[in-house]
Design a protein around this motif. Structure first.
Motif, mmCIF file in Angstrom:
data_model
loop_
_atom_site.group_PDB
_atom_site.id
_atom_site.type_symbol
_atom_site.label_atom_id
_atom_site.label_comp_id
_atom_site.label_asym_id
_atom_site.label_seq_id
_atom_site.Cartn_x
_atom_site.Cartn_y
_atom_site.Cartn_z
ATOM 1 N N PRO A 164 0.849 -1.203 0.000
ATOM 2 C CA PRO A 164 0.000 0.000 0.000
ATOM 3 C C PRO A 164 0.881 1.248 0.000
ATOM 4 O O PRO A 164 2.101 1.163 0.085
ATOM 5 N N VAL A 165 0.265 2.414 -0.049
ATOM 6 C CA VAL A 165 0.986 3.689 -0.025
ATOM 7 C C VAL A 165 0.450 4.516 1.128
ATOM 8 O O VAL A 165 -0.766 4.639 1.306
ATOM 9 N N SER A 166 1.359 5.076 1.932
ATOM 10 C CA SER A 166 0.949 5.891 3.076
ATOM 11 C C SER A 166 0.440 7.237 2.594
ATOM 12 O O SER A 166 1.044 7.885 1.741
ATOM 13 N N THR A 167 -0.700 7.678 3.138
ATOM 14 C CA THR A 167 -1.317 8.929 2.693
ATOM 15 C C THR A 167 -1.363 9.980 3.796
ATOM 16 O O THR A 167 -2.006 11.016 3.643
ATOM 17 N N VAL A 168 -0.670 9.730 4.913
ATOM 18 C CA VAL A 168 -0.805 10.596 6.080
ATOM 19 C C VAL A 168 0.382 11.539 6.189
ATOM 20 O O VAL A 168 1.526 11.139 6.043
ATOM 21 N N GLU A 169 0.100 12.817 6.483
ATOM 22 C CA GLU A 169 1.146 13.801 6.708
ATOM 23 C C GLU A 169 2.035 13.355 7.873
ATOM 24 O O GLU A 169 1.547 12.892 8.895
ATOM 25 N N GLY A 170 3.349 13.491 7.681
ATOM 26 C CA GLY A 170 4.278 13.056 8.730
ATOM 27 C C GLY A 170 4.774 11.636 8.515
ATOM 28 O O GLY A 170 5.587 11.137 9.280
ATOM 29 N N HIS A 171 4.287 10.984 7.447
ATOM 30 C CA HIS A 171 4.724 9.628 7.106
ATOM 31 C C HIS A 171 5.418 9.681 5.748
ATOM 32 O O HIS A 171 4.782 9.957 4.729
ATOM 33 N N ARG B 168 3.465 4.277 8.463
ATOM 34 C CA ARG B 168 2.709 3.022 8.399
ATOM 35 C C ARG B 168 1.413 3.233 7.621
ATOM 36 O O ARG B 168 1.130 4.310 7.113
ATOM 37 N N PHE B 169 0.635 2.164 7.543
ATOM 38 C CA PHE B 169 -0.683 2.219 6.906
ATOM 39 C C PHE B 169 -1.745 2.083 7.994
ATOM 40 O O PHE B 169 -1.510 1.474 9.040
ATOM 41 N N GLY C 260 -8.598 3.480 4.376
ATOM 42 C CA GLY C 260 -9.382 2.693 3.442
ATOM 43 C C GLY C 260 -8.786 1.336 3.141
ATOM 44 O O GLY C 260 -9.332 0.571 2.341
ATOM 45 N N TYR C 261 -7.662 1.024 3.783
ATOM 46 C CA TYR C 261 -7.033 -0.281 3.601
ATOM 47 C C TYR C 261 -7.659 -1.308 4.543
ATOM 48 O O TYR C 261 -8.061 -0.983 5.663
ATOM 49 N N GLY C 262 -7.726 -2.548 4.083
ATOM 50 C CA GLY C 262 -8.142 -3.623 4.959
ATOM 51 C C GLY C 262 -7.012 -3.971 5.915
ATOM 52 O O GLY C 262 -5.850 -3.633 5.678
ATOM 53 N N VAL C 263 -7.354 -4.669 7.008
ATOM 54 C CA VAL C 263 -6.319 -4.953 8.005
ATOM 55 C C VAL C 263 -5.248 -5.904 7.461
ATOM 56 O O VAL C 263 -4.109 -5.883 7.930
ATOM 57 N N GLU D 224 -4.008 -5.635 4.441
ATOM 58 C CA GLU D 224 -3.098 -4.711 3.753
ATOM 59 C C GLU D 224 -2.267 -3.921 4.753
ATOM 60 O O GLU D 224 -1.060 -3.729 4.570
ATOM 61 N N VAL D 225 -2.908 -3.463 5.822
ATOM 62 C CA VAL D 225 -2.220 -2.697 6.856
ATOM 63 C C VAL D 225 -1.048 -3.493 7.431
ATOM 64 O O VAL D 225 0.021 -2.949 7.717
ATOM 65 N N THR D 226 -1.244 -4.798 7.577
ATOM 66 C CA THR D 226 -0.234 -5.644 8.227
ATOM 67 C C THR D 226 0.676 -6.365 7.232
ATOM 68 O O THR D 226 1.573 -7.105 7.645
ATOM 69 N N PHE D 227 0.489 -6.124 5.957
ATOM 70 C CA PHE D 227 1.293 -6.771 4.916
ATOM 71 C C PHE D 227 2.798 -6.586 5.149
ATOM 72 O O PHE D 227 3.573 -7.547 5.025
ATOM 73 N N PRO D 228 3.250 -5.372 5.532
ATOM 74 C CA PRO D 228 4.700 -5.201 5.753
ATOM 75 C C PRO D 228 5.261 -6.088 6.859
ATOM 76 O O PRO D 228 6.429 -6.492 6.792
ATOM 77 N N VAL D 229 4.459 -6.398 7.861
ATOM 78 C CA VAL D 229 4.940 -7.273 8.930
ATOM 79 C C VAL D 229 5.179 -8.678 8.385
ATOM 80 O O VAL D 229 6.152 -9.351 8.748
ATOM 81 N N ARG D 230 4.313 -9.123 7.494
ATOM 82 C CA ARG D 230 4.509 -10.426 6.837
ATOM 83 C C ARG D 230 5.805 -10.427 6.019
ATOM 84 O O ARG D 230 6.543 -11.415 6.002
ATOM 85 N N ILE D 231 6.074 -9.297 5.348
ATOM 86 C CA ILE D 231 7.295 -9.191 4.547
ATOM 87 C C ILE D 231 8.521 -9.263 5.448
ATOM 88 O O ILE D 231 9.511 -9.939 5.137
ATOM 89 N N MET D 232 8.451 -8.546 6.572
ATOM 90 C CA MET D 232 9.572 -8.563 7.520
ATOM 91 C C MET D 232 9.884 -9.984 7.973
ATOM 92 O O MET D 232 11.040 -10.406 7.991
#
Length: 273
Positions: free
Chosen positions: A56-63, A83-84, A89-92, A94-102
């Protein structure tokens, strides 16, 4: 966990390996205003989220929206600059996908940070809080659906979501550097609205010391994957009903103000995990 999701993990991990990411030991998730720590990694590679397959792509200011691999505190780290969130609008999953990659790349420990509202009336904006436990009130869980036993158990034990030995490490490092820290329970809600004063009273009644819009899904997946977790919140404001108004600018301002002590804390904690 369907085949497409497993394939996406495999593809993203392969891409990162090709970019030079080799056997990171510690994963870092750096929240609002805190991503600058990753810039201190040496021999680093910074990869924009949008370049990583399936990310996903982070859309929040400060990220900042970059994945940084390098050496920090003498350890190989893989750090998320931003983070996401479920509220984007991401599902959980997707939000946690980077942890799986790690996990797929070899990470064994995860350090999560966030900006949070202080609910405990003894807390002050600018405090750092060692997360001792969390309460999931997001109404969702990233482990819903079919389970792949190779990724983790069907029923994940959350008795010690935040590693007790790691909590001791954080506390000792803080004491060494004269950094005052609190301890407490983080309660996760979805956002993006800040909580109402009535909701904050509910959080306090339920045993929450700080409230925020992240972290809980990532820690659930980290524990499912067998990662040991340390968590630190930056208390950026009093929660609703404890100060007149709330805004994101204040979150970024306070995290910027405590950034140096926060970076000192996390860098040395990394060396000792």
């Amino acid at each position: 966990m369907d085949k497409a999701y497993l394939k996406a993990i495999e593809n993203a991990a392969a891409y990162l390996k090709n970019k030079g990411v080799k056997k990171p030991e510690i994963g870092l998730i750096l929240g609002s205003g805190l991503g600058e720590l990753a810039d201190e990694a040496t021999n680093s590679v910074a990869i924009p989220y949008e370049d990583i397959p399936g990310f996903p792509v982070s859309t929040v200011e400060g990220h900042a929206g970059k994945l940084v691999y390098g050496s920090l505190g003498g350890r190989k780290v893989l750090a998320m600059q931003g983070r996401f969130h479920f509220y984007e609008g991401y599902g959980v999953k997707e939000v946690t996908f980077p942890v799986r990659i790690m996990k797929a790349l070899g990470v064994t420990s995860l350090v999560v940070t966030n900006a949070a509202g202080g609910v405990n009336e003894t807390f002050t904006p600018g405090d750092l809080m060692i997360i001792t436990d969390h309460i999931n009130l997001t109404g969702d869980n990233p482990l819903l659906g079919p389970n792949n036993s190779e990724m983790g158990p069907r029923f994940t034990d959350m008795s010690v979501a935040y590693d007790k030995d790691y909590q001791v490490v954080v506390e000792k490092v803080a004491e060494k550097h004269g950094i005052p820290v609190q301890k407490g329970v983080y309660l996760g809600l979805t956002g993006p609205t800040y909580e109402t004063p009535a909701e904050v009273r509910m959080v306090r009644t339920l045993g929450g010391d700080a409230v925020g819009m992240s972290t809980v899904p990532e820690v659930i997946v980290a524990r499912h994957a067998g990662l040991r977790v340390a968590g630190v919140s930056c208390i950026t404001n009093y929660a609703a009903g404890m100060q007149e108004t709330l805004n994101h600018d204040e979150v970024v301002e306070v995290t910027t103000r405590v950034r140096d002590s926060f970076k000192t804390l996390v860098k040395e904690v990394i060396t000792q995990l």
